[in-house]
Design a protein around this motif. Structure first.
Motif, PDB file in Angstrom:
ATOM      1  N   ASP A 119      -0.913   2.430   7.484  1.00 38.49           N
ATOM      2  CA  ASP A 119      -2.156   2.600   8.239  1.00 38.49           C
ATOM      3  C   ASP A 119      -3.242   2.067   7.316  1.00 38.49           C
ATOM      4  O   ASP A 119      -3.118   2.192   6.114  1.00 38.49           O
ATOM      5  N   GLN A 172       0.829  -1.210   0.000  1.00 39.44           N
ATOM      6  CA  GLN A 172       0.000   0.000   0.000  1.00 39.44           C
ATOM      7  C   GLN A 172       0.863   1.260   0.000  1.00 39.44           C
ATOM      8  O   GLN A 172       2.060   1.201   0.251  1.00 39.44           O
ATOM      9  N   CYS A 173       0.235   2.369  -0.256  1.00 45.46           N
ATOM     10  CA  CYS A 173       0.887   3.694  -0.193  1.00 45.46           C
ATOM     11  C   CYS A 173       2.112   3.796  -1.094  1.00 45.46           C
ATOM     12  O   CYS A 173       3.112   4.395  -0.716  1.00 45.46           O
ATOM     13  N   ARG A 191      -6.761   2.979   6.161  1.00 48.82           N
ATOM     14  CA  ARG A 191      -7.663   4.134   6.280  1.00 48.82           C
ATOM     15  C   ARG A 191      -8.987   3.809   5.616  1.00 48.82           C
ATOM     16  O   ARG A 191      -9.083   3.740   4.400  1.00 48.82           O
ATOM     17  N   SER A 239       2.285   7.450  -2.487  1.00 48.86           N
ATOM     18  CA  SER A 239       1.430   8.370  -1.738  1.00 48.86           C
ATOM     19  C   SER A 239       2.122   8.689  -0.414  1.00 48.86           C
ATOM     20  O   SER A 239       2.982   7.939   0.031  1.00 48.86           O
ATOM     21  N   ARG A 240       1.729   9.767   0.204  1.00 52.83           N
ATOM     22  CA  ARG A 240       2.190  10.143   1.529  1.00 52.83           C
ATOM     23  C   ARG A 240       3.711  10.294   1.581  1.00 52.83           C
ATOM     24  O   ARG A 240       4.342   9.983   2.586  1.00 52.83           O
ATOM     25  N   CYS A 247      -2.546  11.464   0.704  1.00 55.59           N
ATOM     26  CA  CYS A 247      -3.047  10.090   0.741  1.00 55.59           C
ATOM     27  C   CYS A 247      -4.008   9.938  -0.446  1.00 55.59           C
ATOM     28  O   CYS A 247      -4.865  10.785  -0.657  1.00 55.59           O
ATOM     29  N   SER A 248      -3.859   8.882  -1.216  1.00 54.28           N
ATOM     30  CA  SER A 248      -4.684   8.722  -2.422  1.00 54.28           C
ATOM     31  C   SER A 248      -6.107   8.266  -2.096  1.00 54.28           C
ATOM     32  O   SER A 248      -6.954   8.171  -2.980  1.00 54.28           O
ATOM     33  N   LYS A 249      -6.347   7.981  -0.871  1.00 53.63           N
ATOM     34  CA  LYS A 249      -7.679   7.803  -0.300  1.00 53.63           C
ATOM     35  C   LYS A 249      -8.451   6.552  -0.720  1.00 53.63           C
ATOM     36  O   LYS A 249      -9.292   6.065   0.021  1.00 53.63           O
ATOM     37  N   ILE A 250      -8.235   6.049  -1.936  1.00 52.65           N
ATOM     38  CA  ILE A 250      -9.049   4.921  -2.404  1.00 52.65           C
ATOM     39  C   ILE A 250      -8.331   3.584  -2.280  1.00 52.65           C
ATOM     40  O   ILE A 250      -8.964   2.532  -2.304  1.00 52.65           O
ATOM     41  N   CYS A 251      -6.992   3.606  -2.135  1.00 53.69           N
ATOM     42  CA  CYS A 251      -6.226   2.364  -2.281  1.00 53.69           C
ATOM     43  C   CYS A 251      -6.366   1.413  -1.097  1.00 53.69           C
ATOM     44  O   CYS A 251      -6.287   0.195  -1.280  1.00 53.69           O
ATOM     45  N   CYS A 252      -6.571   1.932   0.121  1.00 52.80           N
ATOM     46  CA  CYS A 252      -6.778   1.017   1.250  1.00 52.80           C
ATOM     47  C   CYS A 252      -8.001   0.153   0.969  1.00 52.80           C
ATOM     48  O   CYS A 252      -7.998  -1.060   1.194  1.00 52.80           O
TER      49      CYS A 252
HETATM   50  S1  SF4 Z   1      -5.644   5.186   0.936  1.00 55.15           S
HETATM   51 FE1  SF4 Z   1      -4.434   3.782   2.177  1.00 55.15          FE
HETATM   52  S2  SF4 Z   1      -2.998   2.869   0.721  1.00 55.15           S
HETATM   53 FE2  SF4 Z   1      -3.807   4.691  -0.247  1.00 55.15          FE
HETATM   54  S3  SF4 Z   1      -2.325   6.276   0.237  1.00 55.15           S
HETATM   55 FE3  SF4 Z   1      -3.948   6.391   1.781  1.00 55.15          FE
HETATM   56  S4  SF4 Z   1      -3.213   5.147   3.460  1.00 55.15           S
HETATM   57 FE4  SF4 Z   1      -1.980   4.615   1.674  1.00 55.15          FE
END
Ligand code: SF4
Ligand SMILES: Cc1cc2nc3c(=O)[nH]c(=O)nc-3n(C[C@H](O)[C@H](O)[C@H](O)COP(=O)(O)OP(=O)(O)OC[C@H]3O[C@@H](n4cnc5c(N)ncnc54)[C@H](O)[C@@H]3O)c2cc1C
Ligand code: SF4
Ligand code: SF4
Ligand code: SF4
Lengths: 662, 129
Positions: free
Chosen positions: A433, A388-389, A435, A392-393, A403-408
């Motif tokens: 994390d 993950q991530c 999220r 991002s971040r 945070c790309s918000k959708i990938c978790c």
């Molecule tokens: S959504 Fe999750 S995987 Fe994607 S950048 Fe944010 S914390 Fe990382």
């Protein structure tokens, strides 16, 4: 002489905790023109506005200064209040004691001193204010939506349902956007195509919607309510009025080596193609760079096999010029390039893939027909690692800070879908994390862990090392066990950061809409006006404004539609009266101002001028009030000092500066 | 300022590292070739400095196991540079007044291919004044 009232707001404790508001009231009473001053806890409240109205009546005020928050916040509020009390709204000035003073200072004495100075400047300006009257302009009752992803489609349908004409401009050969590339969607796991295609059909068959695919916006001029836009319809080489969508041409085309954009380059397509089977419109385009007829002159197979006679190699780009009242940007996103992340071996192994590529692999219409297999050797994987991530971040210059918000969520989706379909495959997810704020989102992720046995490890992966036997050695942290883990995997999936579609920069420039450092379009106010651009008449829909999943995108798309409808429903708009005006006596017709005006608002007239008794015909600048945006470029450029901005005249600005320096 | 705080400030000053930038992702530890030899792991250097626990860091094996390869510095997504912290802690230890530095005759027995050059250089510095 003006009769000025000054109203000092506490803004709760926002201002009053740092600025001695009583002292400000006392000090401003000594300023020229001031006949009334008072303070109140919340000037913007009903009671506060009533105080302003009462003072206007009782003291016969001709102008007022409100010492409060930023004019971006409440200038309109106070201007409207003043207008209701019979004062011209342009006789109201705001001294920004919050953002420009109390929020940025700690020392009460200093802050109070500065507050008095800011108030003085505003008072000095009001002393020179004159009542202004806004003009009117007509509204073209048609909207343009740029981008035909789920955001653009939803916005267009909502605007069209309200009865207005809408055009969608989509740069690829079909509408649908990224959602058409997805297999199943969280949090309900329904198939993406099953919920998207009906919407595509609805848009295409709506009598109020016109779709321009394989098209781009070339030029935008005009302003809110009256934009003029050039749309470039790129040559399809196929006559859409004749094509029946039979697909024979695609089947017979001998040139089949072009990488398929739709399948993220994982397989190839023919030179004449529709991106996917459910494409709308179901009319192919010829990719001229891949077509043998265009490259070598030999071939012409499609023309021969096409029963409808639809192939037209001579087609040219066509420009359609159309007028719009409102423009909605819905240009969406792409995943970042992974060149900066070579430690994950994306460029070294075919079995290291992005999550979007996995979507295509899992999809029945994808490059592997929906079978989960390694792209290097077609073998069934037994160990899959998700990271993950990725990108991002990152606060270094390699990746994206957000945070790309959708990938978790989609990683949990992928993990679950794989475990469901192939229980023999072990799935490990390395996370920093998880999220999952969203309705039923955390429950979704927990299901992956508790019901599907997905192995979540807290810690980032440092390196993926391709092994001679084709396996991938994953070296990662397990922070909870304080261990370094070495894991052999058959496939590695990277939850790659998303970024705004690259062409958004060009679009933003054409629209004079602002974008942030990450190329996301900026909203007019982050909380209170989240779907409007600061540029009047331009609205934001979907991921072009910030990372979002589908439910959020659709909600925002509807909100953008409502804002656009609110504009289109008006017959006329009040124009900003703070426009430029040339003093004919001083203008020498040099053309400097017209050359700098970014809105083409200035022209010249031969006019008879009476210059202190001398009558002569002179060439003088004339500003079109409907086009002028009040940017002030011309007033700075004018060498004779003839050009001035109403409401922000040179005299007014100098008076403010003088008041500050006094 | 307490002694521990003082030491933490010193490490931050020498290394130029701001531990608050760390998001505790563990990529540094994931990447570290000397991880298994270390008692305090690279991502922990950061929180030890943040919490002012310099004594533990100064006494840790990690100080002498870190290869100064800077893989952690290279990979850290937040540009924290944890490797520089251990460098700084090492410097503080070898430069402490009254401590004996390394004598030339001691070198041959310490020397093996894994000892970082940087360590030898800093260990030479005597601080007897
Ligand atoms: S959504 Fe999750 S995987 Fe994607 S950048 Fe944010 S914390 Fe990382
Ligand atoms: C791997 C992955 C899995 C996902 N899974 C899920 C999921 O399971 N559930 C979920 O809710 N969300 C999911 N998402 C998120 C979802 O894809 C987005 O929320 C959604 O696609 C956003 O739609 P959009 O219309 O804003 O952007 P897009 O889908 O990107 O559409 C933008 C459209 O605009 C067009 N365009 C771009 N620039 C121009 C231009 N200059 N001129 C004309 N047209 C232009 C593009 O070609 C495109 O058609 C996933 C995302 C990824 C990457
Ligand atoms: S002319 Fe071009 S598009 Fe048509 S069949 Fe030949 S290669 Fe394919
Ligand atoms: S202020 Fe001047 S330069 Fe700016 S838009 Fe108006 S006329 Fe053009
Ligand atoms: S890689 Fe950087 S951000 Fe991550 S734990 Fe190590 S020092 Fe902190």
């Amino acid at each position: 002489m003006q009769r000025i009232g000054v109203f000092v707001c506490h803004c709760g404790s926002n201002i009053a905790a740092t600025v001695d508001v009583k002292k400000v009231v006392e000090m401003v009473q000594m300023e020229p023109g001031v006949v009334h001053a008072e303070d109140y806890q919340y000037m913007c409240s009903e009671a506060g506005q009533a105080k302003i109205a009462a003072a206007i009546h009782e003291k016969n005020l001709t102008g007022i200064v409100v010492c409060s928050c930023s004019p971006r916040m409440h200038e309109t509020t106070f201007r409207t209040a003043a207008e209701r009390a019979g004062l011209n709204p342009y006789m109201v000035e705001i001294a920004n004691l919050r953002e420009h003073c109390s929020w940025i200072h700690k020392d009460m004495e200093e802050a109070t001193k500065k507050a008095v100075i800011l108030a003085r400047a505003a008072i000095a300006k009001v002393n020179l204010n004159t009542p202004l009257k806004p003009g009117e302009s007509l509204v073209t009752k048609r909207a343009l939506v740029i981008g035909g992803g789920i955001a653009g489609i939803q916005t267009a349908i909502d605007i069209a349902d309200a009865g207005y004409e809408v055009d969608i401009v989509e740069k690829t050969p079909s509408i649908g956007g990224r959602m058409s590339q997805l297999d199943k969607t969280f949090p309900t796991l329904d198939c993406s195509a099953c919920i998207l295609t009906p919407k595509m059909v609805e848009a295409a068959s709506h009598e109020k919607i016109t779709i321009y695919t394989y098209s781009e916006v070339d030029k935008v001029s005009g302003f809110v309510g009256d934009f003029t836009v050039d749309i470039r319809k790129k040559a399809r080489s196929v006559d859409a009025t004749k094509c029946t969508g039979c697909g024979v041409c695609q089947e017979k085309c001998p040139s089949k080596k072009a990488p398929s954009e739709f399948n993220r380059g994982l397989n190839t397509r023919s030179a004449i193609y529709t991106p996917f089977a459910q494409a709308i419109p179901n009319v192919p385009v010829i990719d001229r760079d891949a077509c043998m007829k265009f490259q070598t002159g030999k071939c012409g197979v499609c023309e021969k096999v096409c029963q409808a006679g639809a192939i037209d190699y001579t087609q040219k780009d066509e420009i359609v010029t159309q007028k719009y009242g409102a423009i909605v940007v819905a240009t969406g996103f792409d995943t970042i390039k992974l060149d900066n992340y070579d430690e994950y071996a994306y460029s070294q192994s075919k079995d290291v893939i992005t999550s979007l590529e996995l979507e295509r692999i899992m999809n029945a219409a994808g490059p592997t027909k929906g079978h989960l297999e390694r792209l290097s050797d077609g073998k069934h994987p037994h160990e899959i690692v998700f990271i993950q991530c990725v990108g991002s971040r990152c606060s270094d210059d390699r990746g994206k800070s957000y945070c790309s918000k959708i990938c978790c969520m989609y990683t949990a989706k992928h993990a679950m879908l794989i475990r469901d379909k192939y229980p023999d495959v072990n799935v490990t997810v390395f996370y920093i994390d998880v999220r999952t704020p969203g309705k039923n989102f955390d429950e979704f992720y927990r299901r992956a862990v508790e019901e599907y046995g997905v192995n979540y490890i807290k810690g980032q992966v440092g390196k993926v090392i391709p092994q001679p036997d084709g396996k991938l050695l994953v070296q990662g942290s397990d922070l909870l066990d304080n261990k370094q883990i070495l894991k052999e995997a058959d496939m590695v999936v990277l939850a790659t950061a998303i970024e705004p579609e690259a062409s958004v920069r060009k679009i933003a420039t054409m629209l004079t809409a602002s974008i942030d450092t990450n190329n996301f379009l900026t909203e007019a106010h982050p909380k209170l006006r989240p779907v409007e651009s600061p540029t009047a008449g331009v609205f934001l829909s979907g991921v072009c404004q910030g990372p979002k999943d589908i439910p959020e995108t659709v909600a925002q798309a509807g909100a953008a539609a409502v804002k656009a409808i609110g504009l289109l429903a008006k017959d006329k708009l009040m124009t900003n009266p703070c426009t430029a005006k040339a003093d004919e006596l001083m203008c020498n017709g040099c053309s400097t101002c017209a050359n700098v005006c970014p809105y083409g608002a200035i022209s010249y007239e031969e006019k008879e001028i009476n210059d202190h008794g001398i009558r002569e015909v002179r060439r003088v600048a004339v500003v079109n009030n409907a086009l002028c945006q009040g940017c002030g470029a011309c007033t700075v450029a004018c060498p004779s000092g003839s050009m001035d901005l109403q409401g922000f005249s040179n005299r007014q600005i100098i008076a403010e500066v003088d008041a500050i320096c006094r | 300022m307490s002694h521990a705080n003082n030491q933490a400030e010193k490490i931050k000053a020498i290394s130029g590292v701001n531990p608050l930038k760390c998001m505790k992702c563990g990529k540094c530890s994931a990447t570290c070739p000397a991880f298994n030899e270390m008692d305090i792991k690279p991502h922990q250097f950061v929180s030890y400095v943040q919490n002012g626990d310099i004594e533990a860091l100064a006494n840790s094996k990690s100080l002498w196991k870190c290869l100064s390869c800077f893989a952690c510095v290279e990979r850290c997504p937040r540009d924290v540079q944890p490797g520089r912290l251990i460098d700084a802690a090492r410097q503080i230890v070898v430069r402490t007044k009254g401590q004996t530095g390394l004598a030339p005759e001691e070198i041959p027995e310490l020397l093996d291919s894994e000892v970082p050059q940087q360590l030898l250089v800093s260990a030479f510095r005597r601080y007897r004044r």
